[in-house]
Design an enzyme around this catalytic site. Structure first.
Site, mmCIF file in Angstrom:
data_model
loop_
_atom_site.group_PDB
_atom_site.id
_atom_site.type_symbol
_atom_site.label_atom_id
_atom_site.label_comp_id
_atom_site.label_asym_id
_atom_site.label_seq_id
_atom_site.Cartn_x
_atom_site.Cartn_y
_atom_site.Cartn_z
ATOM 1 N N TYR B 427 0.815 -1.236 0.000
ATOM 2 C CA TYR B 427 0.000 0.000 0.000
ATOM 3 C C TYR B 427 0.842 1.278 0.000
ATOM 4 C CZ TYR B 427 -0.382 -0.202 5.304
ATOM 5 O OH TYR B 427 -0.190 -0.246 6.653
ATOM 6 N N GLU B 428 0.184 2.375 -0.248
ATOM 7 C CA GLU B 428 0.854 3.677 -0.466
ATOM 8 C C GLU B 428 1.884 3.602 -1.592
ATOM 9 O OE1 GLU B 428 -1.548 5.603 1.726
ATOM 10 O OE2 GLU B 428 0.055 6.676 0.738
ATOM 11 N N GLY B 429 1.564 2.866 -2.645
ATOM 12 C CA GLY B 429 2.503 2.670 -3.755
ATOM 13 C C GLY B 429 3.365 1.465 -3.483
#
Lengths: 570, 570
Positions: B427-429
């Protein structure tokens, strides 16, 4: 989960890399023929695809539970086991005299890889039974063999191993379960065992335990331990089941994975047992089954790697996200997704080749009785176990990453591969124990077995220089580094100096050995084809990791112990 | 779980490695003083130890569930959140004008690391709110700021981010949620969002969503996207809650870990929203919050690494198994267990130093407005995110291995660290996206920011030659290899050539950077002490891994794409 059995891969490795058919030149396997092997692989493949794979998620979603002292297995497991048993897949390598197929262990390894790939939790049941069968074939009395082997081979009964106790895990010799002699020649077993895989089973008529225990006159440590056969229900001489034995399942563990495999705490209260092997000689008997079992665990790692790879590949060839350098297609077009998938495929191939080569060495050792084959098998086994399972863990982890956010959602099944396979680097001897075995016992020959392999790799790289010059050179150079690291290991008289670098040494050895099989695969192609392309990926991008491993391997113990307990706690 | 907040480590890194107090020479942080920081760290540490840590297992055992359209959170989470909110720990870096503490982000990173270590699932709630606050501080109208920020800062309300849709994950620009203009200046939002962390919450009065959506005249791709604030319950001008908005939680995901964090599918049916920032400029606003958020995710990795390390260390200093080379003591005396624990500790230290250095660069960038600080922050952020989370995953995995068989049993809690932290590299890239950001956008300056760091490392290694000659030399050599790999990257005009090696390049950079902080830590000791001993472990045993990473990094894309789709499917 859709799974396609990689039977072509086994055939390729059998034919082009390890030369399985050399077995047919031995007396034991003189009747072995290619067609039979091909038929076996396709049949086992079909069973894995059609029967086992659809039950994989069941075990995860509906774990085995304990009800009124008995295990209730996951939905569909009973039927899948029935199919396994009826196909003879429990006893592919067992003695035909008692109902086995008598096939080489190498073939069993391939079969077991497929069953592990498609339902690891269930596969543990026949896998433990296989080890059981082997121990009885070698160490059982005629009476025990005649009574038990047909039942185990047919899957009517299943077998377990009982080693571990709360205070005796890696240190088996610390166990406290005791045995006393009964007047009728049987023994009474009392004690508690933990981590007993399939300690009870509701789809076999009986469960037979092999239990390590200490007789009153058994000395301390591993030398005072004996091995006993302890069935859940006592059979009469004809195998007819009578009364229940004095043993029970106390509880099942809640585990990170393989939820479909009941992991039992077993309680023995003066349970009736029969001696297997000699008194106080139980560890030797147990090692008979543990040796092949740990190779099979390496094969479990390879199987899960294959399953996770296929699963991730299917996702990556369907899921679209962003424009890739090769157009609007699915995410396999992105370089980093491709890197992950290529890593998964290349690693799985390397681990599989090593596992099958190890199995063949075991077969050749048995069939020829030659020490060099036996030494080769002994040396390769811990590598195959540790590298196979580390590969399973790594590849399953990459499989999650390929799925992105969906990899973390249980519904896709990517996470189950990772959770299931995580145990494989722990059980049947942790990978740390495997590595210590490699650098200590397996180098006790002064490195002969290691150098024989190293020579073989170098010599192949030399012949490969003509057709695959760059790859061959890289493999050759890496092997020289491995030779130096091996020389360092062999010359350490203090074993703890070796132990401090055992895990990275094994990893480095496996890296180089994997490159060898990739190079060999590449050279089997007249023109550059898929195997050459995959070999290039492995040799240029993964093989260089050996540098880090071997640097770590040869640092010795001093700096490790310079770190004080306070340093760790700070 | 017992957890001891590593406040001494933060202080050491602040004082000796990154010089946090240079912030006090800027106007913005002129009032910053050592004592306040010390007090903040101990208070947050105490909260994490006493209040959060005891709730960690609750979330795993009793996950958040959806009941009648509302989330019911795990037992104890409401009380723990209350304590977090009351202590002001949600808003440590928020603007004091609206109730924040106004402390540097670097201090928040340390606080967040502790809260992540002790209850990752719960910590996600305030973490998302922090990002929310930041986005509103920068892009919100005065009216929105005055209405929402005090509520978010105090924890009365919580905030979420709504980016992802089924067909728009890493490719946010593909989203299809739409917004239309209402006559009163508000907007109507319609669409479905997935993977919404804490999409609903039963221990705050209101949940405020930041939603990316496309206006009718918004173009295709990321440029046509706008950002909207969409509260669950519509407040009046004074913040009094009125009627429910037209949005709902459709379902929650079943995940591998962080079971206590409800991951929601959200449905918006003409929900009322307010524009944040300019129309069609939503991605820029979102990036404001995503930049710090991804660094905080790196910090989550470090936190879990610390938690898993302490947990494994406690086991290894208690559990006895076999005779160790240093006597009958616990398993920490075994070389291989020691190797694992030292690896865990050394990696955690490196990842923490990188994360805090990145945070300081962000603070210095804000406080001074200087481009070189901003470029440094921009370059370090993807490294801190990817290396921090990879370290969390690796260390938690080693934590399982240290536990042996017990590591696979959920009861011990070792597996939960590994399952929880697994999401952080996604997550978050994803870490693949981070790496691509590093080699593309972050090298667009021709490598200036990269070379500035490389020069700094080399120059420190040169000064260290006097006191720590061997280690300094190894770091210097490794940095030269990193420079060469960086030169290779910068000169590739085709981005995909870089992407093919992005992940190993980032890993190699982090390896060397980690060595730099270890060397710096070693040199802070007048005599050889614990930091020198740990540095030696890292530099001699882990740093050599950079060779493999950088070799892989610089192979380009050609061989990857030579592997055809058929090759993968074979």
């Amino acid at each position: 989960m859709t799974y396609r059995a990689p039977t072509g891969e086994y055939q390729f490795i059998f034919d082009k890399l390890i030369n399985l058919m050399q077995l047919s030149k031995t007396e034991k396997y003189a009747d072995l023929d290619q067609d039979t092997i091909g038929a076996i692989l396709s049949e086992a493949g079909r069973l894995s695809e059609d029967v086992l794979a659809p039950t994989r998620r069941n075990g995860d979603l509906t774990p085995a539970v304990l009800e009124n002292g008995r295990v209730r297995s996951s939905p569909g497991f009973a039927e899948a086991f029935q199919a396994l048993a009826e196909g003879g897949w429990i006893s592919t390598s067992a003695d035909p005299e008692f109902g086995g197929m008598g096939l080489p262990f190498t073939v069993t390894m391939a079969v077991n890889e497929m069953t592990a790939a498609t339902n690891l939790a269930l596969q543990l049941n026949p896998l433990l039974t296989q080890g059981h069968i082997e121990a009885l074939e070698v160490h059982g009395t005629e009476q025990i063999k005649e009574l038990y082997l047909p039942k185990l081979n047919s899957g009517a009964w299943n077998g377990t191993m009982n080693l571990t106790e709360p205070q005796a895990g890696s240190d088996v010799g610390a166990l406290s379960t005791r045995a006393t002699r009964n007047e009728d020649g049987t023994y009474a077993i009392t004690g508690q065992k933990i981590f007993i895989t399939w300690g009870d089973c509701d789809f076999t008529e009986n469960t037979v335990h092999l239990v390590l225990a200490r007789l009153p006159d058994g000395g301390k440590g591993t030398k005072g331990i004996s091995l006993f056969l302890v069935p859940r229900i006592l059979p009469d001489e004809n195998g007819e089941l009578g009364v229940a034995n004095n043993l029970k399942v106390v509880s099942l563990e809640h585990k990170m994975g393989i939820h479909g495999s009941p992991t039992a705490v077993m309680q023995y209260d003066g349970a009736t047992g029969w001696l297997v092997g000699q008194e106080h000689d139980g560890m030797k008997c147990m090692f008979t089954m543990m040796n092949n079992a740990r190779l099979c665990v390496g094969g479990q790692g390879v199987g899960i790697a294959e399953g996770a790879y296929q699963h991730a590949l299917a996702y990556a060839t369907e899921r679209k996200q962003g424009r890739t350098p090769v157009g609007e297609g699915p995410i396999i077009g992105h370089a980093d997704v491709r890197r992950m998938l290529a890593t998964m495929k290349a690693e799985t191939f390397a681990a599989r080749a090593i596992a099958l080569e190890s199995a063949l060495a075991i077969d050749m050792g048995h069939a020829t009785g030659q020490d060099d084959w036996k030494a080769r098998a002994a040396f390769l086994t811990p590598i195959a176990k540790a590298f196979g399972t580390d590969t399973g863990i790594k590849v399953a982890d990459l499989g999650i990453q390929v799925h992105g956010g969906m990899g973390f959602i249980e519904e896709t099944g990517a996470a189950q591969f990772a959770r299931d396979v995580r145990i494989t680097s722990i059980y049947e001897g942790t990978n740390g124990i495997q590595s210590m075995d490699l650098v200590a016992r397996k180098l006790m020959d002064g490195g002969d077995a290691a150098y024989a392999l190293i020579d073989e790799i170098e010599s192949f790289a030399e012949t490969a220089r003509g057709t695959r010059p760059n790859m061959a050179e890289q493999v050759w150079q890496a092997t020289e580094s491995l030779r130096e690291a091996t020389e360092w290991m062999v010359t350490q008289s203090e074993l703890n100096e070796r132990f401090a670098g055992a895990v990275p040494y094994l990893a480095g050895f496996a890296r180089v050995l994997g490159a060898h099989y990739h190079l060999k695969a590449a050279c089997s192609e007249a023109e550059e084809g898929p195997r050459t392309r995959l070999a290039r990926f492995y040799i240029k991008r993964l093989l260089p990791e050996h540098t880090g491993h071997l640097a770590h391997a040869t640092q010795g113990a001093k700096d490790l112990y310079a770190l004080s307990d306070d340093d760790f706690a700070a």
